[in-house]
Design a protein around this motif. Structure first.
Motif, mmCIF file in Angstrom:
data_model
loop_
_atom_site.group_PDB
_atom_site.id
_atom_site.type_symbol
_atom_site.label_atom_id
_atom_site.label_comp_id
_atom_site.label_asym_id
_atom_site.label_seq_id
_atom_site.Cartn_x
_atom_site.Cartn_y
_atom_site.Cartn_z
ATOM 1 N N PHE A 1 -2.563 -1.792 -4.723
ATOM 2 C CA PHE A 1 -2.941 -2.650 -4.170
ATOM 3 C C PHE A 1 -1.341 -3.754 -3.680
ATOM 4 O O PHE A 1 -1.727 -4.795 -3.126
ATOM 5 C CB PHE A 1 -3.027 -3.472 -5.747
ATOM 6 N N ASN A 2 0.062 -3.452 -4.056
ATOM 7 C CA ASN A 2 0.343 -3.881 -3.805
ATOM 8 C C ASN A 2 1.217 -3.433 -1.924
ATOM 9 O O ASN A 2 2.147 -3.070 -1.627
ATOM 10 C CB ASN A 2 1.825 -3.889 -3.691
ATOM 11 N N ASP A 3 0.151 -3.674 -1.244
ATOM 12 C CA ASP A 3 0.247 -3.517 0.285
ATOM 13 C C ASP A 3 -1.055 -4.233 0.884
ATOM 14 O O ASP A 3 -2.189 -3.963 0.968
ATOM 15 C CB ASP A 3 -0.145 -1.204 0.533
ATOM 16 N N GLU A 4 -0.392 -4.952 1.702
ATOM 17 C CA GLU A 4 -1.322 -5.980 2.363
ATOM 18 C C GLU A 4 -2.671 -4.838 3.461
ATOM 19 O O GLU A 4 -3.827 -5.546 3.555
ATOM 20 C CB GLU A 4 -0.455 -6.789 3.543
ATOM 21 N N ASN A 5 -2.564 -3.873 3.532
ATOM 22 C CA ASN A 5 -3.131 -2.855 4.446
ATOM 23 C C ASN A 5 -4.165 -2.147 3.924
ATOM 24 O O ASN A 5 -4.605 -1.220 4.480
ATOM 25 C CB ASN A 5 -2.346 -1.780 5.386
ATOM 26 N N ILE B 1 -6.544 5.196 3.615
ATOM 27 C CA ILE B 1 -6.506 5.681 5.051
ATOM 28 C C ILE B 1 -5.111 6.152 5.179
ATOM 29 O O ILE B 1 -4.450 4.933 5.425
ATOM 30 C CB ILE B 1 -7.143 4.735 5.362
ATOM 31 N N GLU B 2 -5.057 7.266 5.666
ATOM 32 C CA GLU B 2 -3.626 7.563 6.420
ATOM 33 C C GLU B 2 -2.904 6.779 7.442
ATOM 34 O O GLU B 2 -3.992 6.815 8.237
ATOM 35 C CB GLU B 2 -3.757 8.998 6.654
ATOM 36 N N GLY B 3 -1.814 6.964 7.834
ATOM 37 C CA GLY B 3 -0.927 6.826 9.041
ATOM 38 C C GLY B 3 -0.711 5.309 9.189
ATOM 39 O O GLY B 3 -0.081 4.530 10.257
ATOM 40 N N LYS B 4 -1.505 4.652 7.891
ATOM 41 C CA LYS B 4 -1.385 3.087 8.378
ATOM 42 C C LYS B 4 0.423 2.837 7.305
ATOM 43 O O LYS B 4 0.559 3.178 6.142
ATOM 44 C CB LYS B 4 -1.873 2.009 7.456
ATOM 45 N N ARG B 5 1.592 2.155 7.709
ATOM 46 C CA ARG B 5 2.578 2.046 6.826
ATOM 47 C C ARG B 5 2.138 0.635 5.827
ATOM 48 O O ARG B 5 1.432 -0.059 6.296
ATOM 49 C CB ARG B 5 3.688 1.475 8.107
ATOM 50 N N ARG B 6 3.451 0.786 4.683
ATOM 51 C CA ARG B 6 2.623 -0.205 3.619
ATOM 52 C C ARG B 6 3.244 -1.228 4.345
ATOM 53 O O ARG B 6 4.450 -1.650 4.682
ATOM 54 C CB ARG B 6 3.370 0.544 2.557
ATOM 55 N N LEU C 1 8.685 -10.457 -10.240
ATOM 56 C CA LEU C 1 7.829 -9.787 -9.022
ATOM 57 C C LEU C 1 9.522 -10.749 -7.832
ATOM 58 O O LEU C 1 10.210 -12.100 -8.016
ATOM 59 C CB LEU C 1 6.562 -10.370 -8.698
ATOM 60 N N ARG C 2 9.546 -10.400 -7.079
ATOM 61 C CA ARG C 2 9.636 -11.144 -5.931
ATOM 62 C C ARG C 2 8.639 -11.626 -4.932
ATOM 63 O O ARG C 2 8.121 -9.869 -4.570
ATOM 64 C CB ARG C 2 11.217 -10.718 -4.544
ATOM 65 N N GLN C 3 8.604 -12.400 -4.540
ATOM 66 C CA GLN C 3 7.372 -12.772 -3.332
ATOM 67 C C GLN C 3 7.951 -12.333 -1.841
ATOM 68 O O GLN C 3 8.832 -13.243 -1.687
ATOM 69 C CB GLN C 3 6.606 -13.807 -3.502
ATOM 70 N N LYS C 4 7.497 -11.133 -0.972
ATOM 71 C CA LYS C 4 7.679 -10.423 0.011
ATOM 72 C C LYS C 4 6.934 -11.560 1.375
ATOM 73 O O LYS C 4 7.547 -11.677 2.619
ATOM 74 C CB LYS C 4 7.416 -9.591 0.346
ATOM 75 N N MET D 1 -1.721 -9.911 -7.387
ATOM 76 C CA MET D 1 -1.892 -10.439 -9.181
ATOM 77 C C MET D 1 -4.057 -10.381 -9.079
ATOM 78 O O MET D 1 -3.837 -9.606 -10.648
ATOM 79 C CB MET D 1 -1.814 -11.436 -9.664
ATOM 80 N N ARG D 2 -4.237 -11.094 -8.194
ATOM 81 C CA ARG D 2 -5.768 -11.342 -8.588
ATOM 82 C C ARG D 2 -5.996 -10.000 -8.119
ATOM 83 O O ARG D 2 -7.083 -9.532 -8.699
ATOM 84 C CB ARG D 2 -6.056 -12.268 -7.536
ATOM 85 N N ARG D 3 -5.680 -8.650 -6.981
ATOM 86 C CA ARG D 3 -6.329 -7.298 -6.825
ATOM 87 C C ARG D 3 -5.838 -6.574 -7.906
ATOM 88 O O ARG D 3 -6.645 -6.012 -8.494
ATOM 89 C CB ARG D 3 -5.402 -7.185 -5.843
#
Length: 225
Positions: free
Chosen positions: A41-45, A59-64, A84-87, A96-98
């Motif tokens: 879940f720590n991946d916007e994609n 889903i393969e092939g997408k960068r984190r 946590l450090r927000q990126k 955190m909601r996820r």
């Protein structure tokens, strides 16, 4: 508690516990599932809808594109701690909601229950000094000592060797990574932390044990759970 506005590139101590202090990890598989949740879940994609109770579709092939740096973490039977450090803007809230929703759905399905699993929204405190950041990692990693000796935070431990062995063997935290081992290493990001600490595993081990004989006093004792 005053609601925080999370700033990108800033550090936060984030935590929550089970509703009515209930146990949120009943079996080893529950801990493992939560560890999977905080990684995927720590991946916007990543689409959380792909994370089902029965399995996981990637889903393969997408960068984190990570929402946060997970600097330290610890799972306890009825609560958890993150550093946590927000990126990216809004990253901590989204992450955190996820995590809360995803793990609650898994837990409720598995144990045939309904309703909230956690005690309201997650809690967070800003970390605005390097010494606070260092102490926060130590607080998180020593948290399991409450399972070894209750009340140690107020009076220290009576069996220092036993306490050290217990902490070193505790399986559900990021401490092994701080001590030079690889365990759940995909989850955490330590490069920035080591730049601040200016040391590595040997120095951190010494730093970790400094508080054992005397306990953890305020302001280091950040939360009662």
């Amino acid at each position: 508690m005053e609601r925080l506005t999370f700033e990108t590139d800033k550090y936060y101590h984030v935590y929550n516990r089970g509703v009515d202090k209930r146990t949120i990890f009943l079996k080893e598989r529950d801990y493992l599932r939560f560890a999977s949740v905080i990684y995927y879940f720590n991946d916007e994609n990543f689409n959380p809808e792909n994370f089902h109770y029965q399995g996981l579709t990637l889903i393969e092939g997408k960068r984190r594109r990570e929402l946060v740096d997970i600097v330290a973490w610890c799972l306890m039977p009825n609560h958890y701690h993150f550093l946590l450090r927000q990126k990216v803007d809004g990253g901590i809230t989204k992450f955190m909601r996820r995590v809360g929703t995803g793990y609650t759905m898994f837990f409720n399905t598995k144990y045939e229950r309904s309703g909230s699993l956690f005690e309201g929204p997650f809690k967070a405190r800003a970390i605005d000094r390097d010494d606070y950041l260092l102490h926060a990692t130590r607080y998180i990693h020593l948290n399991p000592l409450s399972l070894f000796e209750s009340g140690w935070k107020e009076k220290g431990v009576s069996d220092k060797n036993g306490a050290q062995e217990f902490i070193l063997q505790y399986p559900w935290s990021s401490l092994p990574n701080f001590l030079g081992k690889r365990k759940f290493s995909e989850i955490i990001a330590l490069e920035e932390f080591w730049n601040i600490f200016e040391g590595r595993s040997r120095e951190y081990r010494k730093f970790l044990w400094e508080w054992l004989p005397i306990g953890v006093q305020a302001p280091f004792d950040l939360i009662k759970v």
